[in-house]
Design an enzyme around this catalytic site. Sequence first.
Site, PDB file in Angstrom:
ATOM      1  N   ASP A   1      22.966  -6.991  -2.838  1.00 15.94           N
ATOM      2  CA  ASP A   1      22.611  -5.725  -2.541  1.00 15.94           C
ATOM      3  C   ASP A   1      22.900  -5.066  -3.510  1.00 15.94           C
ATOM      4  OD1 ASP A   1      23.087  -3.148  -1.672  1.00 15.94           O
ATOM      5  OD2 ASP A   1      24.626  -3.765  -0.214  1.00 15.94           O
TER       6      ASP A   1
ATOM      7  N   GLU B   1       4.169   9.734  -1.732  1.00 19.36           N
ATOM      8  CA  GLU B   1       4.687  10.612  -1.470  1.00 19.36           C
ATOM      9  C   GLU B   1       5.707  11.424  -2.227  1.00 19.36           C
ATOM     10  OE1 GLU B   1       6.573   9.585   2.289  1.00 19.36           O
ATOM     11  OE2 GLU B   1       5.653   8.219   2.442  1.00 19.36           O
TER      12      GLU B   1
ATOM     13  N   TYR C   1      12.989   9.598   2.874  1.00 17.22           N
ATOM     14  CA  TYR C   1      12.831   8.963   2.137  1.00 17.22           C
ATOM     15  C   TYR C   1      12.258   9.353   0.835  1.00 17.22           C
ATOM     16  CZ  TYR C   1       9.534   5.581   0.540  1.00 17.22           C
ATOM     17  OH  TYR C   1       8.433   4.638  -0.391  1.00 17.22           O
ATOM     18  N   SER C   2      10.826  10.199   0.723  1.00 11.66           N
ATOM     19  CA  SER C   2      10.247  10.155  -0.462  1.00 11.66           C
ATOM     20  C   SER C   2      11.350  11.400  -1.280  1.00 11.66           C
ATOM     21  CB  SER C   2       9.237  11.328  -0.092  1.00 11.66           C
ATOM     22  OG  SER C   2       9.453  12.917   0.949  1.00 11.66           O
ATOM     23  N   ALA C   3      12.794  12.442  -0.970  1.00  9.65           N
ATOM     24  CA  ALA C   3      13.076  12.655  -1.869  1.00  9.65           C
ATOM     25  C   ALA C   3      14.106  11.663  -2.261  1.00  9.65           C
ATOM     26  CB  ALA C   3      14.843  13.491  -0.769  1.00  9.65           C
TER      27      ALA C   3
ATOM     28  N   LEU D   1       2.436   1.900  10.953  1.00  5.89           N
ATOM     29  CA  LEU D   1       1.673   1.992  11.779  1.00  5.89           C
ATOM     30  C   LEU D   1       0.282   0.847  11.194  1.00  5.89           C
ATOM     31  CD1 LEU D   1      -0.572   4.356  12.643  1.00  5.89           C
ATOM     32  CD2 LEU D   1      -1.987   4.835  10.627  1.00  5.89           C
TER      33      LEU D   1
ATOM     34  N   PRO E   1       1.348   4.771  19.768  1.00  7.00           N
ATOM     35  CA  PRO E   1       1.794   5.879  19.568  1.00  7.00           C
ATOM     36  C   PRO E   1       1.281   7.099  18.327  1.00  7.00           C
ATOM     37  CG  PRO E   1       3.515   4.865  19.015  1.00  7.00           C
ATOM     38  CD  PRO E   1       1.821   3.726  19.830  1.00  7.00           C
TER      39      PRO E   1
ATOM     40  N   TYR F   1       1.607   9.405  16.061  1.00  6.03           N
ATOM     41  CA  TYR F   1       1.582  11.102  15.739  1.00  6.03           C
ATOM     42  C   TYR F   1       1.276  12.541  16.390  1.00  6.03           C
ATOM     43  CZ  TYR F   1       5.603   8.328  14.708  1.00  6.03           C
ATOM     44  OH  TYR F   1       6.658   7.029  14.339  1.00  6.03           O
TER      45      TYR F   1
ATOM     46  N   ARG G   1      -4.153   9.026   5.131  1.00  4.50           N
ATOM     47  CA  ARG G   1      -3.553   8.589   3.944  1.00  4.50           C
ATOM     48  C   ARG G   1      -4.562   7.536   3.002  1.00  4.50           C
ATOM     49  NH1 ARG G   1      -0.014  11.394   5.328  1.00  4.50           N
ATOM     50  NH2 ARG G   1       2.016  10.961   6.646  1.00  4.50           N
TER      51      ARG G   1
ATOM     52  N   ASP H   1       5.036  14.856  17.369  1.00  2.87           N
ATOM     53  CA  ASP H   1       4.827  14.650  15.845  1.00  2.87           C
ATOM     54  C   ASP H   1       6.635  13.653  15.030  1.00  2.87           C
ATOM     55  OD1 ASP H   1       3.893  14.178  13.890  1.00  2.87           O
ATOM     56  OD2 ASP H   1       3.005  16.273  13.958  1.00  2.87           O
TER      57      ASP H   1
HETATM   58  P1  NAD Z   1      10.314  -3.096   2.917  1.00  2.00           P
HETATM   59  O1  NAD Z   1      10.948  -2.622   3.518  1.00  2.00           O
HETATM   60  O2  NAD Z   1       9.446  -4.209   3.789  1.00  2.00           O
HETATM   61  O3  NAD Z   1      10.630  -4.243   1.882  1.00  2.00           O
HETATM   62  C1  NAD Z   1      12.019  -3.627   1.074  1.00  2.00           C
HETATM   63  C2  NAD Z   1      12.755  -5.052   0.759  1.00  2.00           C
HETATM   64  O4  NAD Z   1      13.687  -4.698   0.144  1.00  2.00           O
HETATM   65  C3  NAD Z   1      12.839  -5.801   1.965  1.00  2.00           C
HETATM   66  O5  NAD Z   1      13.216  -7.056   1.277  1.00  2.00           O
HETATM   67  C4  NAD Z   1      14.762  -5.545   1.865  1.00  2.00           C
HETATM   68  O6  NAD Z   1      15.684  -6.706   2.403  1.00  2.00           O
HETATM   69  C5  NAD Z   1      15.006  -5.077   0.330  1.00  2.00           C
HETATM   70  N1  NAD Z   1      16.521  -4.205   0.500  1.00  2.00           N
HETATM   71  C6  NAD Z   1      16.440  -2.965   0.849  1.00  2.00           C
HETATM   72  N2  NAD Z   1      17.940  -2.860   0.953  1.00  2.00           N
HETATM   73  C7  NAD Z   1      18.042  -3.634  -0.312  1.00  2.00           C
HETATM   74  C8  NAD Z   1      19.881  -3.797  -1.271  1.00  2.00           C
HETATM   75  N3  NAD Z   1      20.209  -2.885  -1.066  1.00  2.00           N
HETATM   76  N4  NAD Z   1      19.654  -4.708  -1.800  1.00  2.00           N
HETATM   77  C9  NAD Z   1      18.544  -5.519  -2.093  1.00  2.00           C
HETATM   78  N5  NAD Z   1      17.516  -5.257  -1.318  1.00  2.00           N
HETATM   79  C10 NAD Z   1      17.082  -4.504  -0.133  1.00  2.00           C
HETATM   80  O7  NAD Z   1       9.532  -2.326   2.060  1.00  2.00           O
HETATM   81  P2  NAD Z   1       8.184  -2.301   0.680  1.00  2.00           P
HETATM   82  O8  NAD Z   1       7.466  -1.787   1.975  1.00  2.00           O
HETATM   83  O9  NAD Z   1       6.928  -3.879   0.653  1.00  2.00           O
HETATM   84  O10 NAD Z   1       8.189  -1.043  -0.222  1.00  2.00           O
HETATM   85  C11 NAD Z   1       8.818  -1.878  -1.256  1.00  2.00           C
HETATM   86  C12 NAD Z   1       8.093  -1.119  -2.538  1.00  2.00           C
HETATM   87  O11 NAD Z   1       7.104  -0.084  -2.928  1.00  2.00           O
HETATM   88  C13 NAD Z   1       9.808   0.096  -2.243  1.00  2.00           C
HETATM   89  O12 NAD Z   1       9.655   0.805  -3.274  1.00  2.00           O
HETATM   90  C14 NAD Z   1       8.803   1.545  -1.985  1.00  2.00           C
HETATM   91  O13 NAD Z   1       9.045   2.561  -2.094  1.00  2.00           O
HETATM   92  C15 NAD Z   1       7.344   0.965  -2.507  1.00  2.00           C
HETATM   93  N6  NAD Z   1       6.227   1.926  -2.164  1.00  2.00           N
HETATM   94  C16 NAD Z   1       5.845   1.223  -1.103  1.00  2.00           C
HETATM   95  C17 NAD Z   1       4.610   1.500   0.061  1.00  2.00           C
HETATM   96  C18 NAD Z   1       3.553   1.208   1.342  1.00  2.00           C
HETATM   97  O14 NAD Z   1       2.761   1.500   1.743  1.00  2.00           O
HETATM   98  N7  NAD Z   1       5.045   0.065   1.932  1.00  2.00           N
HETATM   99  C19 NAD Z   1       3.935   2.655  -1.311  1.00  2.00           C
HETATM  100  C20 NAD Z   1       3.879   2.687  -2.252  1.00  2.00           C
HETATM  101  C21 NAD Z   1       5.280   2.533  -2.649  1.00  2.00           C
HETATM  102  O1  DAU Z   2       1.875   6.585   0.502  1.00  2.83           O
HETATM  103  C1  DAU Z   2       3.333   5.294   0.195  1.00  2.83           C
HETATM  104  C2  DAU Z   2       4.187   5.251   1.232  1.00  2.83           C
HETATM  105  O2  DAU Z   2       3.354   5.101   2.714  1.00  2.83           O
HETATM  106  C3  DAU Z   2       5.618   4.112   1.406  1.00  2.83           C
HETATM  107  O3  DAU Z   2       6.000   5.067  -0.204  1.00  2.83           O
HETATM  108  C4  DAU Z   2       6.204   4.256   2.341  1.00  2.83           C
HETATM  109  O4  DAU Z   2       6.937   3.374   2.285  1.00  2.83           O
HETATM  110  C5  DAU Z   2       5.336   3.636   3.556  1.00  2.83           C
HETATM  111  O5  DAU Z   2       5.772   3.529   4.964  1.00  2.83           O
HETATM  112  C6  DAU Z   2       3.805   4.786   4.200  1.00  2.83           C
HETATM  113  O6  DAU Z   2       4.263   5.748   4.368  1.00  2.83           O
HETATM  114  P1  DAU Z   2       4.068   6.729   5.495  1.00  2.83           P
HETATM  115  O7  DAU Z   2       5.055   7.116   6.484  1.00  2.83           O
HETATM  116  O8  DAU Z   2       2.551   7.536   5.156  1.00  2.83           O
HETATM  117  O9  DAU Z   2       3.779   5.229   6.660  1.00  2.83           O
HETATM  118  P2  DAU Z   2       4.056   4.765   8.055  1.00  2.83           P
HETATM  119  O10 DAU Z   2       2.449   3.254   8.204  1.00  2.83           O
HETATM  120  O11 DAU Z   2       4.856   5.204   8.380  1.00  2.83           O
HETATM  121  O12 DAU Z   2       2.294   6.586   9.040  1.00  2.83           O
HETATM  122  C7  DAU Z   2       1.151   6.156   8.425  1.00  2.83           C
HETATM  123  C8  DAU Z   2       0.743   7.571   9.240  1.00  2.83           C
HETATM  124  O13 DAU Z   2       1.037   6.855  10.467  1.00  2.83           O
HETATM  125  C9  DAU Z   2       1.110   8.581   8.973  1.00  2.83           C
HETATM  126  O14 DAU Z   2       0.789  10.180   8.613  1.00  2.83           O
HETATM  127  C10 DAU Z   2       1.978   8.395  10.188  1.00  2.83           C
HETATM  128  C11 DAU Z   2       1.780   8.272  11.782  1.00  2.83           C
HETATM  129  N1  DAU Z   2       2.137   7.222  12.362  1.00  2.83           N
HETATM  130  C12 DAU Z   2       3.241   6.059  11.850  1.00  2.83           C
HETATM  131  C13 DAU Z   2       3.637   5.630  13.008  1.00  2.83           C
HETATM  132  C14 DAU Z   2       4.735   4.371  12.323  1.00  2.83           C
HETATM  133  C15 DAU Z   2       1.972   6.935  13.743  1.00  2.83           C
HETATM  134  O15 DAU Z   2       1.036   7.788  13.906  1.00  2.83           O
HETATM  135  N2  DAU Z   2       2.487   6.573  14.604  1.00  2.83           N
HETATM  136  C16 DAU Z   2       3.405   5.383  14.250  1.00  2.83           C
HETATM  137  O16 DAU Z   2       3.999   5.188  15.472  1.00  2.83           O
END
Ligand code: NAD
Ligand code: DAU
Length: 351
Positions: A60, A133, A156-158, A196, A211, A213, A220, A286
């Site tokens: 962790d 974000e 999250y973004s904060a 999503l 679903p 929102y 995006r 939403d």
């Molecule tokens: P994810 O949620 O799929 O994976 C996060 C990983 O971190 C998991 O394997 C989890 O077990 C591990 N983790 C969580 N808390 C932990 C802790 N306290 N100690 C050690 N490990 C821990 O996330 P992701 O979508 O792969 O995102 C990875 C990174 O990229 C994040 O920092 C996220 O903010 C950033 N990011 C994601 C996206 C996206 O679209 N998914 C876009 C831009 C940036």
């Molecule tokens: O922009 C980068 C970010 O993208 C990353 O930093 C985050 O970790 C990642 O989760 C993602 O954030 P979003 O909130 O944009 O992703 P999500 O897939 O949750 O949602 C994408 C869009 O779809 C958003 O406008 C919310 C909408 N949505 C999402 C879900 C889960 C729906 O309409 N219905 C849903 O059930």
Amino acid sequence: MKNILITGGAGFIGSHVVRLFVNNYPEYKIVNLDKLTYAGNLANLKDIENKANYEFVKGDIVDCDFILRLFGKHHFDGVIHLAAESHVDRSISNPTEFVFTNVIGTVNLLNAAKNIWKDKPEGKRFYHISTDEVYGSLGNGGMFTEETAYDPHSPYSASKASSDHFVRAYHDTFGLPTVISNCSNNYGSYQFPEKLIPLFINNIKNKKPLPVYGKGENVRDWLWVVDHARAIDLIFHKGEVGETYNIGGFNEWINIDLIRLICCKMDEKLGRSKGDSEKLITFVKDRAGHDLRYAIDATKLKNELGWEPSLQFEEGIELTIDWYLENTEWLENVTSGDYKNYYKKQYNQRS
Ligand code: NAD
Ligand code: DAU
């Protein structure tokens, strides 16, 4: 020989980054540190788990003594920090967890790197993976550049914005060799189906409601996860210390258009009648504080480091849908157990 720590390597993006580094750099030792939360899954790394240059450590990042011991043992030359709580909806239900992992966890890693590199920071690198974000929400025009002021809206973004500020502060105050990238929405294989695209693919497959929102009008900017991993490789090796790079696919989609595209492709692939899956679309309450639009200007990364996405979205989304349809065991494993409770709690409140 270089010792590289990748945090969060069992998650969605992290597993792609670990795979790329383990396969492309046999001369590096890659240590993947992951807590294995609900989002971490070692099945994401089956193909490389036995490679000689790879080691998995369960732990962790919030546990600062453990982190100090790990750095003391491995003397890392570089850190690529992806571990985070990453889902906006979960940050609305439980903000505090995001402060612990995303803020305190990041500061623990910064402290450990500062400690171990204090006498010889040359050639070392602390690379923090962040999100678009942090820049907030756009109206109909404009794009986020590296100069856009931070304006996060969700917990999250904060928390990610806060961690970015700490990374810059450690560079400016202690001379830590840091670099940051802020990426747009990723899609591809191994993404946990709370986000999503995999959630909707799974629901369409199982003929469950989709679903959407609000009115589905949020926008995006989608990037194939492998292209994000390629950008991370480039920035880790060639990015300037102290700099920030935006990463994005120049690929904006209004949610409802993207959802209709997925429905249409799934009808074809599953041999269903045209329009069948669209009938599953259900507009629900939403997301609180829902950002309207994200769009990344990745010109700096292209001009300075020569990066461009390798795949067009049409091709990437096909590959992605096929991957989830083919990997039924993976999908069934991650959607059993706790996922069912999460889903009920998250979506019952929206109907
Ligand atoms: P994810 O949620 O799929 O994976 C996060 C990983 O971190 C998991 O394997 C989890 O077990 C591990 N983790 C969580 N808390 C932990 C802790 N306290 N100690 C050690 N490990 C821990 O996330 P992701 O979508 O792969 O995102 C990875 C990174 O990229 C994040 O920092 C996220 O903010 C950033 N990011 C994601 C996206 C996206 O679209 N998914 C876009 C831009 C940036
Ligand atoms: O922009 C980068 C970010 O993208 C990353 O930093 C985050 O970790 C990642 O989760 C993602 O954030 P979003 O909130 O944009 O992703 P999500 O897939 O949750 O949602 C994408 C869009 O779809 C958003 O406008 C919310 C909408 N949505 C999402 C879900 C889960 C729906 O309409 N219905 C849903 O059930």
